[in-house]
Each structure stands twice: as structure tokens, then as C-alpha cells.
Design a protein around this motif. Sequence first.
Motif, short mmCIF file in Angstrom:
data_model
loop_
_atom_site.label_atom_id
_atom_site.label_comp_id
_atom_site.label_asym_id
_atom_site.label_seq_id
_atom_site.Cartn_x
_atom_site.Cartn_y
_atom_site.Cartn_z
N TRP A 416 27.54 34.16 53.25
CA TRP A 416 25.89 34.05 53.64
C TRP A 416 25.18 34.98 53.03
O TRP A 416 24.08 34.72 52.36
CB TRP A 416 25.74 33.97 55.10
N LEU A 417 25.65 35.99 52.90
CA LEU A 417 25.01 37.38 52.22
C LEU A 417 24.90 36.91 50.66
O LEU A 417 23.70 37.35 50.25
CB LEU A 417 25.73 38.82 52.61
N LEU A 418 25.79 36.55 50.15
CA LEU A 418 25.83 36.17 48.59
C LEU A 418 24.93 35.17 48.38
O LEU A 418 24.00 35.14 47.30
CB LEU A 418 27.24 35.76 48.32
N ILE A 419 24.66 34.13 49.53
CA ILE A 419 23.81 33.14 49.08
C ILE A 419 22.49 33.76 49.32
O ILE A 419 21.51 33.26 48.52
CB ILE A 419 23.96 31.95 50.15
N ALA A 420 22.30 34.51 50.15
CA ALA A 420 20.93 35.20 50.30
C ALA A 420 20.35 36.05 49.30
O ALA A 420 19.35 36.17 48.71
CB ALA A 420 21.15 36.18 51.71
N ILE A 421 21.54 36.60 48.52
CA ILE A 421 21.38 37.33 47.38
C ILE A 421 20.68 36.73 46.08
O ILE A 421 19.75 36.96 45.64
CB ILE A 421 22.39 38.10 47.06
N ILE A 422 21.30 35.52 46.11
CA ILE A 422 20.93 34.56 45.01
C ILE A 422 19.57 34.11 45.26
O ILE A 422 18.67 34.19 44.35
CB ILE A 422 22.01 33.51 45.10
N TYR A 423 19.22 33.54 46.53
CA TYR A 423 17.83 32.89 46.78
C TYR A 423 16.86 34.36 46.88
O TYR A 423 15.76 34.10 46.37
CB TYR A 423 17.69 32.35 47.94
N SER A 424 17.34 35.56 47.06
CA SER A 424 16.36 36.77 46.93
C SER A 424 15.99 36.91 45.42
O SER A 424 14.68 37.19 45.13
CB SER A 424 16.78 37.70 47.60
N LEU A 425 16.99 36.97 44.58
CA LEU A 425 16.71 36.96 43.11
C LEU A 425 16.03 36.02 42.63
O LEU A 425 15.09 36.31 41.83
CB LEU A 425 18.02 37.09 42.67
N ILE A 426 16.02 34.77 43.25
CA ILE A 426 15.38 33.67 42.44
C ILE A 426 13.71 33.74 42.91
O ILE A 426 13.02 33.47 42.20
CB ILE A 426 16.00 32.35 43.26
#
Length: 436
Positions: A416-426
Motif C-alpha cells: 500500500w505504501l508503494l501505491i501511495a508513493i506513486i500517487y503522491s508523485l503523480i
Amino acid sequence: MKNKVLVNGLVALVFVLLALLTRQSLAFVAILGLVFVLGSFFHPLAALALVIFSYGFLPDLASLVLILGYGLLLVAFSFFRREIHLTYDSSHAMVYLWMVLLLVATLTSSLVQGSLRDLAIHTGGFLLFLSMVSLVERKRDIYILLFALVAGMGILSLYGASQIFTGAELSKDWVDVENNPNVRVRVYSLFGNPNVFAEYLVMVLPLALGLTWSAKKDKGKIFYGGIFLLACISLFFTLSRGGLLGFIAGLALFFFLVKKRLFLLGIPGLAALVYLAPQGFINRIQSIQNLQDTSTVYRLTIWKTSLDIIKDHPWGLGLGHLPFKAMYENYNQIYPTFHAHNTYLELTAEMSLFGLGVFLVFMAVVFFQAYKYLIKSKDSQIRILGAAALAGLFGIFVHGIFENIFYLTKITLTVWLLIAIIYSLIKVERKEEAYD
């Protein structure tokens, strides 16, 4: 303001150290104290950084309580503090759809009480996602959170590497000694199992590489590069076959997205690494195709039984490993297991082929959006960090062929943290595009 944050941060670290030292009854009390200390922060991003730094050190229940506590406090604070705005974006639609499907799979479960355990873990992951995409406003915020995550991995890897020399208990369940006589140690740091430690490293290692690559100053490259190498050593000595294959797959994707020439050079480099590797390592990798190896026989048997369960229960058993385990015992008592040792078989057994399909679409959307906004970004730092996060996800999905990555709390939270990192970068990239 700064002094208050510093004092609270020091108090929070004391609670973390207490949890690390006891890791038993006091750990739960310590982490509850940490949640309340974090709740008193006037800087929610600093609190989130502490959460991300510390969750890997804690027992599973304590790490879940920490993240649930922080997430719920942040949601509560958003009603009273104008500067905290929870982010709801149409690009997150698949995240919410997946959570709805998890809830349905829980309510319709053959063992609802067992499914609630996994729903709580995914809820913690969702709150982690919501917290991160809400609080991150600029690139600097991302770097703060990634520093916390990678620094935590560095300490865990240092402890793992020390087990090479101090010795770590080698369970007979982890290696077939008869077929792997040269294996003397498999490190696991604070994770209790080398395969679980490898899962964590597979996801976070690419981020350390991305930070090394994107660092503008030499001291940053040395710091993150040192952590990357240390974590690579720990991963190597986990001797996790799925973990090593997942890491190689993630690394290949990273170089393919960032520097295709290095991707091509990596093929002979990998061959040289295999040639120079110790015999114990070579034997361990080759045991994948050895049908006499006990761990290989064990997995193949479980996979076959899992397929039988899916055939007999096409609508799924319900969320989590407990409904699966209860049903599995009706099919096979010779090779006991908690899960299918394959993420995709496990998801199908739990949530049917429809649930597996939704998950695969969810991940496809994540990769598509990351490619659209991050890999094509004009900002080299965002592009590199986006590639690193995708590499971590891709690596764990390859590892998922051999393990159920949604079985244990800290591994699920890291996904979940990796998914959060991706969407935060987006989110950051779209803001930069708007300013341009």
C-alpha cells in the motif's frame, strides 16, 4: 513550533526504542503511547515520516495499531484543522473500488471473523495511502518520507547483515539441508523469517537505488548508495529464491525505464554475478527446478490443492488466509499451510476469478498512470523515483508467484505504501504541470 516538533519527535523515538527492546507485552503499550504522541504533532507530515520509519521495527499488531491510530487521528484532525485537507481524486477510483470489493469479500466470507483480520490490515494500508496523498504537496515532502522509509530499511539491513557473522537460527522449515548442505545461515533481521524479510527488501531496495540515482549531492549518493549495497547484502543472504528473482525483475524494469543501455548491460553482469556467487547460493537457486527439494515439493502440492479448492468454490471463500486455511484442511492434512504460497492463486481462492481480475486491472491502472505522469515527466527526479516505485511493485508481484504477499501485516502495508508513493508523485507532477 520547531521546538515542540523536536521534543515530540524525541519522545516518539523513545517509545519506538521501548517497543524494540521489549517486542513483547510492553510493545503494544509503547506503540499506543507513540500514537498519542504523534497525534499531538502540529506537523502531520513529520508524524507520518516517523510512522513510516518505525513500522518495520515493530511486531505486526503494533505496526497495524500505529498506522490505524495515525490514520484515524489525521481523519479526525481534518474536521478541526483547516490546513489538513483529505484528498479525494478521480484518479484514485480503483483504490476505492478495491476497498469496496475487500469489504464485500469480508461480509460474504465463509469465516467472517477471520476475514476481519485482513480487512483491518488493508484498512490500515488504505489510511496510509489516504494520509500520504493528502499531506504531500511538493517534491520535498516526498523526499522526507522516502528518507524515513529507506533509513529504516538501512538499520534493518544492518542488523540483518550482522546475522551473517553472529549467526541466526536456521529452521529446518527454511531449507532442505540434504539438498543444500552448504547453506549455513539465512538472515531475517527483525522479521522472523528470511522470505518475509526478502519481500520487504524487494519493495524498498529500488527506492534506495532511485534516491541514489536522483541525489544531486555526493553525500546523498554516498548515504543512499551505502544503504542500497547493505540491503543488497542482506537480501543475498536471505537466500530467498523468490526474493532474488523479484529483485532482479524489479531492477531490470528500473533500468529499462530509466536507462535502457544499462538494462542491456545488466544481462552479462547478471551472468558474471552468478558465476562468482558461492556454491551454496548456486545450489539454492538451482533447487527451484529440483523436484526432490522439500520446499519445491511442498509448494507444488499446495498449488495443486489450491486449484482443487478454486474448482470446487468458484465464488471464493472470503477475504484473508483464515478462510483459506480452514477449507484447505479439508483437502490436505499431510502438507499443512496458512496460505497458497502464490498471491494469484490465493486471491482467486479468496475472491474468485472476478476478484483476481479486479486486482489485476487495479494494478494495470496504477502502472498506466505512473507511466503517463511519472515516466514521461520532464522532471528527472520524479521520473527516477516513479521508476523506482514501479520497480518495487513489479518485483513483489514476481515474488508473489512463490508467496502470498498479502498474508503478513507489514508486507501488505508496504505494498500500500508503494501505491501511495506513486500517487503522491503523480499529485506533485500534475501540480508542476499546472504551474508550467
